[in-house]
Every structure is written in structure tokens, then in C-alpha cells.
Design a protein around this motif. Structure first.
Motif, PDB file in Angstrom:
ATOM      1  N   GLY A 124      54.910  54.488  38.357  1.00  0.00           N
ATOM      2  CA  GLY A 124      55.508  52.730  37.381  1.00  0.00           C
ATOM      3  C   GLY A 124      55.533  51.609  37.796  1.00  0.00           C
ATOM      4  N   HIS A 125      56.125  51.135  38.962  1.00  0.00           N
ATOM      5  CA  HIS A 125      56.431  49.861  39.164  1.00  0.00           C
ATOM      6  C   HIS A 125      55.645  49.008  39.865  1.00  0.00           C
ATOM      7  N   ALA A 126      54.539  49.787  41.003  1.00  0.00           N
ATOM      8  CA  ALA A 126      53.536  48.555  40.839  1.00  0.00           C
ATOM      9  C   ALA A 126      52.456  47.878  40.619  1.00  0.00           C
ATOM     10  N   GLY A 127      52.492  48.667  39.579  1.00  0.00           N
ATOM     11  CA  GLY A 127      51.098  48.091  38.717  1.00  0.00           C
ATOM     12  C   GLY A 127      51.752  47.445  38.052  1.00  0.00           C
ATOM     13  N   PRO A 128      52.320  46.954  37.579  1.00  0.00           N
ATOM     14  CA  PRO A 128      52.981  46.216  36.319  1.00  0.00           C
ATOM     15  C   PRO A 128      53.069  44.646  37.421  1.00  0.00           C
ATOM     16  N   ILE A 129      53.733  44.519  38.175  1.00  0.00           N
ATOM     17  CA  ILE A 129      54.124  43.921  39.573  1.00  0.00           C
ATOM     18  C   ILE A 129      52.740  42.973  39.876  1.00  0.00           C
ATOM     19  N   PHE A 130      51.727  44.172  40.853  1.00  0.00           N
ATOM     20  CA  PHE A 130      50.434  43.800  40.983  1.00  0.00           C
ATOM     21  C   PHE A 130      50.016  42.494  40.022  1.00  0.00           C
ATOM     22  N   VAL A 131      50.375  43.124  38.317  1.00  0.00           N
ATOM     23  CA  VAL A 131      48.785  42.124  37.270  1.00  0.00           C
ATOM     24  C   VAL A 131      49.757  41.238  37.525  1.00  0.00           C
ATOM     25  N   GLU A 132      51.248  40.789  37.214  1.00  0.00           N
ATOM     26  CA  GLU A 132      51.888  40.162  37.449  1.00  0.00           C
ATOM     27  C   GLU A 132      51.142  38.665  39.445  1.00  0.00           C
ATOM     28  N   LYS A 133      51.686  39.751  40.258  1.00  0.00           N
ATOM     29  CA  LYS A 133      50.360  38.987  41.539  1.00  0.00           C
ATOM     30  C   LYS A 133      49.134  38.412  41.250  1.00  0.00           C
ATOM     31  N   VAL A 134      48.298  39.161  40.243  1.00  0.00           N
ATOM     32  CA  VAL A 134      46.772  38.591  40.206  1.00  0.00           C
ATOM     33  C   VAL A 134      47.226  37.824  39.013  1.00  0.00           C
ATOM     34  N   LEU A 135      47.691  37.211  38.043  1.00  0.00           N
ATOM     35  CA  LEU A 135      47.667  36.594  36.953  1.00  0.00           C
ATOM     36  C   LEU A 135      47.580  35.604  37.879  1.00  0.00           C
ATOM     37  N   ARG A 136      49.168  35.144  38.729  1.00  0.00           N
ATOM     38  CA  ARG A 136      49.197  33.718  39.480  1.00  0.00           C
ATOM     39  C   ARG A 136      48.699  33.834  40.560  1.00  0.00           C
ATOM     40  N   ALA A 137      47.710  34.559  40.335  1.00  0.00           N
ATOM     41  CA  ALA A 137      47.153  34.012  42.162  1.00  0.00           C
ATOM     42  C   ALA A 137      45.446  34.202  41.603  1.00  0.00           C
ATOM     43  N   LYS A 138      44.715  34.171  40.630  1.00  0.00           N
ATOM     44  CA  LYS A 138      43.942  34.362  40.057  1.00  0.00           C
ATOM     45  C   LYS A 138      42.702  33.105  40.128  1.00  0.00           C
ATOM     46  N   HIS A 139      43.577  31.696  40.499  1.00  0.00           N
ATOM     47  CA  HIS A 139      42.353  30.735  41.091  1.00  0.00           C
ATOM     48  C   HIS A 139      41.714  30.817  42.377  1.00  0.00           C
ATOM     49  N   LYS A 140      42.573  32.162  43.248  1.00  0.00           N
ATOM     50  CA  LYS A 140      41.706  32.061  44.843  1.00  0.00           C
ATOM     51  C   LYS A 140      40.381  33.390  44.077  1.00  0.00           C
ATOM     52  N   GLU A 141      40.188  33.613  42.783  1.00  0.00           N
ATOM     53  CA  GLU A 141      39.582  34.361  42.922  1.00  0.00           C
ATOM     54  C   GLU A 141      37.833  34.050  43.832  1.00  0.00           C
ATOM     55  N   GLY A 142      37.752  33.142  44.355  1.00  0.00           N
ATOM     56  CA  GLY A 142      35.805  32.624  45.217  1.00  0.00           C
ATOM     57  C   GLY A 142      36.909  33.391  46.920  1.00  0.00           C
ATOM     58  N   ASN A 143      37.888  33.478  46.916  1.00  0.00           N
ATOM     59  CA  ASN A 143      38.210  34.002  48.196  1.00  0.00           C
ATOM     60  C   ASN A 143      37.787  35.437  48.334  1.00  0.00           C
ATOM     61  N   TRP A 144      37.867  35.763  46.706  1.00  0.00           N
ATOM     62  CA  TRP A 144      38.812  37.639  46.110  1.00  0.00           C
ATOM     63  C   TRP A 144      36.956  37.740  46.643  1.00  0.00           C
ATOM     64  N   ARG A 145      36.249  37.690  46.183  1.00  0.00           N
ATOM     65  CA  ARG A 145      34.243  37.357  46.576  1.00  0.00           C
ATOM     66  C   ARG A 145      33.827  37.206  47.647  1.00  0.00           C
ATOM     67  N   ALA A 146      34.212  36.485  48.256  1.00  0.00           N
ATOM     68  CA  ALA A 146      34.020  35.988  49.776  1.00  0.00           C
ATOM     69  C   ALA A 146      34.517  37.671  50.243  1.00  0.00           C
ATOM     70  N   TYR A 147      36.238  38.174  50.550  1.00  0.00           N
ATOM     71  CA  TYR A 147      36.037  38.815  51.187  1.00  0.00           C
ATOM     72  C   TYR A 147      35.413  40.215  50.889  1.00  0.00           C
ATOM     73  N   ILE A 148      34.711  40.816  49.325  1.00  0.00           N
ATOM     74  CA  ILE A 148      34.264  41.433  49.446  1.00  0.00           C
ATOM     75  C   ILE A 148      32.570  41.548  50.030  1.00  0.00           C
ATOM     76  N   ASP A 149      32.206  40.336  49.968  1.00  0.00           N
ATOM     77  CA  ASP A 149      30.614  40.252  50.495  1.00  0.00           C
ATOM     78  C   ASP A 149      30.608  39.725  52.026  1.00  0.00           C
ATOM     79  N   SER A 150      31.723  39.850  52.794  1.00  0.00           N
ATOM     80  CA  SER A 150      32.401  40.358  53.795  1.00  0.00           C
ATOM     81  C   SER A 150      32.227  41.729  54.340  1.00  0.00           C
ATOM     82  N   PHE A 151      32.853  42.011  53.680  1.00  0.00           N
ATOM     83  CA  PHE A 151      33.182  43.588  53.950  1.00  0.00           C
ATOM     84  C   PHE A 151      32.258  43.987  53.882  1.00  0.00           C
ATOM     85  N   CYS A 152      30.849  44.016  53.136  1.00  0.00           N
ATOM     86  CA  CYS A 152      30.073  44.624  52.738  1.00  0.00           C
ATOM     87  C   CYS A 152      28.990  44.578  53.735  1.00  0.00           C
TER      88      CYS A 152
END
Length: 600
Positions: free
Chosen positions: A395-423
Motif C-alpha cells: 500500500g505504500h508505492a501506489g499513493p506515492i506514485f500518484v503524488e509524483k505523477v501529479l507533480r510531473a504531469k507537465h512532462k506528459e509530452g516526454n511520456w508520450r514520446a517514450y511510448i512512441d519510441s518503445f513501439c
């Protein structure tokens, strides 16, 4: 501190200071109590509960203990500015606090309508005259300023992704939210035990070297990313014999968010799963024992869970109520695949179901579902060790991950690029056709898991090395692709070349549409298409599976089809009598240029 003085001889009546009246009394909460939010005049509170200032026949002011501790924290409404009510906290006899919501209609009605839900939470009335009526006056007049969002599920509260509701009722972000319509029984599993450090050492560390296990944990982190990236739900199905490690992998994945009770069973109704899905919105839905699902309806349930929209339902007044919505990653398990289970009832699995719940073999690794046992004597001992660790730390990792995503949501473009690169990279390694839409959707699901696992590693939640989650996702995709016998560019090229070779040598066997130059021996042609008769298609690809060759042409984008009728099209009445069926192959893509116009 409370301004309620020492009690009189009656345990339920306290005397206010001399000269006190209902109008002049100002109640305060103890420093360690829930915050006071404009408690109405004439009422006071201490650790024993709520008191009402009453006047005796002689005109004296006395304090009557009317109920156990209660706080009105604020008002609430839905996102559509409906469903107005009060948000309360009541204390049970064991000292625990419980949140409740009463609608404005309940607050303005009789005690028989408003108080029973509070009684169920441990709220108690004191045996004094008209205690219930006094509580109702308190509730109707207590109107604090804060306004809560009345939310019907967990997860992100809106598409701005500024606040996230966790299963324990805690909100990450600045929003005020209440979730009165979410099942408390299901939410009870979203809590913590042990420490994050112990979870990393005893649960996450054993995933290293076990790609299937690492993929499942990475997948469990994807929930908060789905909405941010605009992705739909769906996931993986672990198929394998019993006692091979499937359950252990599910326990490990569940521990990202809470205790083992969060693991659900496929033994449920389609409508019931809609309610379950709403509870697990933006987190993680883990379901075991596929054989318990009704094989006649499980296919539709897969569509519903992955697509994230419940059925339309009518209210008692005939108006439609808004369907429930959710986005959830799914992890399923069973001794049979979805296709096998549906076939047991004579049902056919569609491609859309196959890509929404991706089948992974969970008993064909080096040690059942595992590859590395990290010093354990055998796979059974390893599984038992991991199972016990999941019972002690979760029960510890999931909520902390949410906090990190909330603070880094401005990196959405980088995340999309990562998915495209993987594919792109992994698709090239597997020689996946870019036009194979089904495989591309599956590839994106693996890419999303790789992204989540890498992000969790970057913020210190897993202890894995950089690129470990990506490598595991890539290996599991390649294994899936090979097992599925997916379409490769080379296979498409060989099938198309066979067709091209025949047509190039026998152009005279195709009648030009709009002319009567000769009979259509093998079919027809115009500037853009060759229409090959089924008999000739069978002959061209006689040494191979003609239907599979048609699919390869479709995957390569060369075949024109009609919805719902397979790989052939029906010729028009203006072309030939009888309207025969034919395979329509693109002349431009086959020959590199359009055919000459019939009029030239």
C-alpha cells in the motif's frame, strides 16, 4: 478547550455559566478534536459529544447532552452542481471516525430519514427528551463554508489532474472531495502495512530477473497515467496451470496499492463489475480464476471494463442517469485463456477482446511463472516467500506514485514520446507491420507498462536498475508476439510479391472496367484496383493458406474490404451481372503507380 463546565448530578445535563443563554453561547471544539467550522450558536461539544443549550421553566440555561461526537465539515455537490448535501464525520463507540453524506432532502426531513445511516456508522443519541429533533436542528442550521466535490469513484477528480482520491479517503492535491457512493468494503483494502523500504527489499527486489513478475508490477503503476495520457483501460491475462506462480504475481502487483483483499474474483455479474471498476478507477483492478466467469457474458464484460463506460440506466422517473465511468489497468488469471473459456460455451472471441485482455503464458518460464528464484530452493519456496512479504508490506508505492505523477504531469509530452519510441524500436525488432492495428495496440500496452515501471524506478519506489522495466516489457512482448504468430513485414512482403508476380505476367486476364476488350478471366481492373475472383486467388496462393494471405494483404494496407463480410468485396451492378465477390487489391501499392486510364 471546550467551554462546557463540570456536570451536574445528571450525567446528561450540564449547567452553563451564570447568565448564559442560547443566543450568547459560543461553542468551541477541543484542540485535539476535528476542526470546528462555524458550529451554530446554542450548541457545544467536547470529547463526549454534542450538547444543546436549553432553558428550564425557571429561565435558567442548561446544557443537555444530545448525541455522540459529530462534525459537519462542509456542504457538497456533484460536478454538475446537483446532489447538494452535508458532509459529516461521526465517531463510533470505539473512537473511530467515519465520513457520511446526507442530502439536503434528508437534512430537511424527519429524523427517521436522516439518522439511520449515521446509526449504522456508530452514531448514538442520548436518552434525553427530543434528542433526535435537536440533532436535526443542528444539522439544518450548521452550514459551514467549505464545499466538497461529491465524487462517485476513486482516482482523478477531473481532466486537469489536480487532485486524486485514494481508497482510504485521502485526497492528494488541494481539492475537497467526498466519495459517499463508493463501497466501503472495497475501499477498506486500500491501506498500508509495513514500510516502503521493506516492500522494495522483500517484494520489488525479487522481481529482478523475473520479467513476467516485473511486467505485472509495472502494469500496476499505470492506472494514474491512463487519464493523463488519454489511454483506455485493459491489460493482461496470466494463463497457466495451478501452483505455477500466477497467484504470487497477482499478490505482488496488488501490494502496490493495498492488501490482498483487493484481489477480486471473476465470479460476478456484468453489472457488478461496473461498480467494482468504478471503485478501482485510475488505480488497478486484479481479478483471478477466469473459469468462474460466465463464458457467455465474459467477452462483453472485457469490453466494458476496458472501455470504461457503464450501461445507460433509467431512474424511477424514467430519466436516464449518467453511466459510470472509469479507466483501469486489468490483470487477470486463470488456467484457461479467454478464447478457450468463451469457446466452452460456443462463443467466439473477437479481436477487440484479444487486444483488451492480452494472453500471457504463465507456466512456461524456467521455473513455472518465474525465471530466477533469488536463493530459494524451488519455485514453491520462492512463491511462499514472496506471498508472505506481500502480507507484511503493501500500500505504500501506489499513493506515492500518484503524488509524483501529479507533480510531473507537465512532462506528459516526454511520456508520450517514450511510448512512441518503445513501439517504434520494439516493433522494428519484431518486424511488426505498422498496419497491423491489433498488434500495435498490444505493443502500446507493453510500452505503457514500461513507462510506468521506469517512472516508479526513477522516483525511488522499486529499487530496480534503469531500463529494467523496459527490458522486461520488451521481452514479454516479443514472447507474446512469437506465441501469437503475429504478422511481420517480411510475411506481408512475400504474400504481396506472389500476387504482384502473377498480375504482372497476366494483365491480359483482367478486363478493364468500362470496356469490353476481353472477357474477365481472372477478374477486373481500373486505374486504382485489381478485382481478383476467388477461384484465381485460391490458385495464386494455393501453396499457402489463401485466407491468411488475404489477411496479410489487409495488414499491409493493400486490400479493400467491406465491413462485416471478411476480406472480399461485391462487384457493382454496373460492372457485371450477378455481382460476384472479389478480392480488391490496390494497384498503386502493388505496382507503385496507378494503372493507365481506360480511356487512354
Amino acid at each position: 478547550m471546550s467551554n462546557i463546565p463540570t456536570s451536574s448530578s445528571s450525567p446528561n445535563v450540564l449547567t452553563f455559566p451564570a447568565g448564559a443563554t442560547a443566543a450568547s453561547s459560543k461553542a468551541q471544539f477541543r484542540d485535539d478534536a476535528l476542526p470546528s467550522v462555524n458550529m451554530p450558536a446554542g450548541y457545544a461539544a467536547d470529547e463526549c459529544g454534542i450538547y444543546e443549550l436549553r432553558e428550564t421553566k425557571e429561565g435558567d440555561a442548561i446544557s443537555a447532552h444530545i448525541c455522540s461526537p459529530l462534525v459537519v465539515k462542509g456542504r457538497c455537490k456533484t460536478a454538475g452542481a446537483k446532489g447538494w448535501g452535508r458532509v459529516l464525520e461521526v465517531q463510533d463507540p470505539d473512537g473511530g471516525w467515519h465520513e457520511a453524506v446526507l442530502s439536503n432532502q434528508q437534512v430537511s426531513g424527519s429524523p427517521n430519514a436522516a439518522l439511520p445511516p449515521l446509526f449504522d456508522l456508530g452514531f448514538e443519541l442520548e436518552p434525553v427528551a427530543k434528542a433526535a429533533e435537536s440533532v436535526m436542528r443542528l444539522l439544518s442550521s450548521w452550514r459551514p463554508g467549505p464545499v466538497y466535490l461529491r465524487f462517485d469513484r476513486l482516482g482523478w477528480t477531473d481532466d486537469k489532474h489536480d487532485a486524486f482520491v485514494l481508497g482510504n479517503g485521502r485526497v492528494i492535491g488541494n481539492a475537497l472531495v467526498t466519495t459517499d457512493s463508493v463501497s466501503e468494503d472495497l475501499m477498506a483494502g486500500f491501506h498500508t502495512k509495513g514500510t516502503l523500504a521493506a516492500w522494495k527489499e522483500r517484494v520489488a527486489a525479487p522481481c529482478v530477473g523475473n520479467p513476467l513478475m516485473m511486467l505485472a508490477v509495472s502494469h500496476a503503476f499505470t492506472g494514474p497515467l491512463l487519464s493523463v495520457l488519454g489511454q483506455t483501460g485493459g491489460g493482461f491475462h496470466l494463463r497457466g496451470l495451478s501452483s505455477k506462480g500466477k497467484s504470487s504475481i497477482q499478490y505482488v502487483a496488488t501490494s502496490v496499492w493495498g492488501e490482498r483483499s483487493l484481489l477480486q474474483s471473476w465470479d460476478g455479474t456484468p453489472s457488478g463489475f461496473q461498480g467494482v471498476a468504478a471503485v478501482f478507477n485510475d488505480t488497478f483492478l486484479n481479478i483471478e480464476e477466469l473459469h468462474k466467469a460466465d463464458p457467455r457474458t465474459v467477452g462483453d464484460t472485457i469490453y466494458t471494463l476496458a472501455d470504461g463506460r457503464g450501461r445507460l440506466r433509467a431512474r424511477s422517473n424514467g430519466k436516464l442517469q449518467a453511466p459510470q465511468r472509469w479507466r483501469i489497468p486489468i490483470l487477470s488469471s486463470g488456467e484457461v485463456s479467454l478464447e478457450e473459456h468463451m469457446a466452452s460455451a460456443g462463443c467466439k472471441m473477437f479481436a477487440g477482446q484479444d487486444v483488451r485482455l492480452i494472453n500471457l503464458e504463465a507456466d512456461s518460464r524456467a521455473e513455472g511463472a518465474f525465471d530466477v528464484l533469488h536463493g530459494s530452493e524451488n519455485s514453491k519456496a520462492f512463491a511462499e516467500r514472496v506471498d508472505h512479504a506481500c502480507l507484511e508490506n503493501y500500500g505504500h508505492a501506489g499513493p506515492i506514485f500518484v503524488e509524483k505523477v501529479l507533480r510531473a504531469k507537465h512532462k506528459e509530452g516526454n511520456w508520450r514520446a517514450y511510448i512512441d519510441s518503445f513501439c517504434r524500436v520494439v516493433g522494428k525488432a519484431a518486424d511488426v507491420s505498422p498496419r497491423d492495428g491489433q498488434v500495435q495496440r498490444v505493443l502500446k500496452r507493453f510500452a505503457l507498462a514500461a513507462l510506468a515501471g521506469e517512472l516508479a524506478t526513477q522516483v525511488g519506489l522499486t529499487g530496480w536498475s534503469v531500463n529494467a522495466a523496459r527490458t522486461a516489457a520488451e521481452e514479454m512482448f516479443l514472447t507474446w508476439f512469437e506465441h501469437r504468430d503475429g504478422t511481420t513485414n517480411e510475411e506481408i512482403a512475400k504474400a504481396v510479391q506472389r500476387t504482384k508476380d502473377y498480375i504482372s505476367k497476366h494483365l491480359d486476364r483482367f478486363q478493364t472496367i468500362g470496356t469490353t476488350d476481353h472477357d474477365p478471366v481472372d477478374g477486373w481492373r481500373d486505374q486504382h484496383w485489381f478485382y481478383i475472383l476467388p477461384g484465381r486467388w485460391q490458385a495464386i496462393h494455393a501453396e499457402h493458406d489463401p485466407k491468411a494471405m488475404a489477411r496479410l494483404h489487409a495488414d499491409g494496407g493493400l486490400l479493400k474490404t467491406q465491413k462485416g463480410v471478411g476480406y472480399q468485396v461485391r462487384m457493382g451492378r454496373n460492372i457485371t451481372t450477378g455481382r460476384p465477390w472479389a478480392y480488391a487489391i490496390s494497384a498503386v501499392k502493388l505496382l507503385g503507380a496507378p494503372m493507365a486510364s481506360p480511356t487512354t
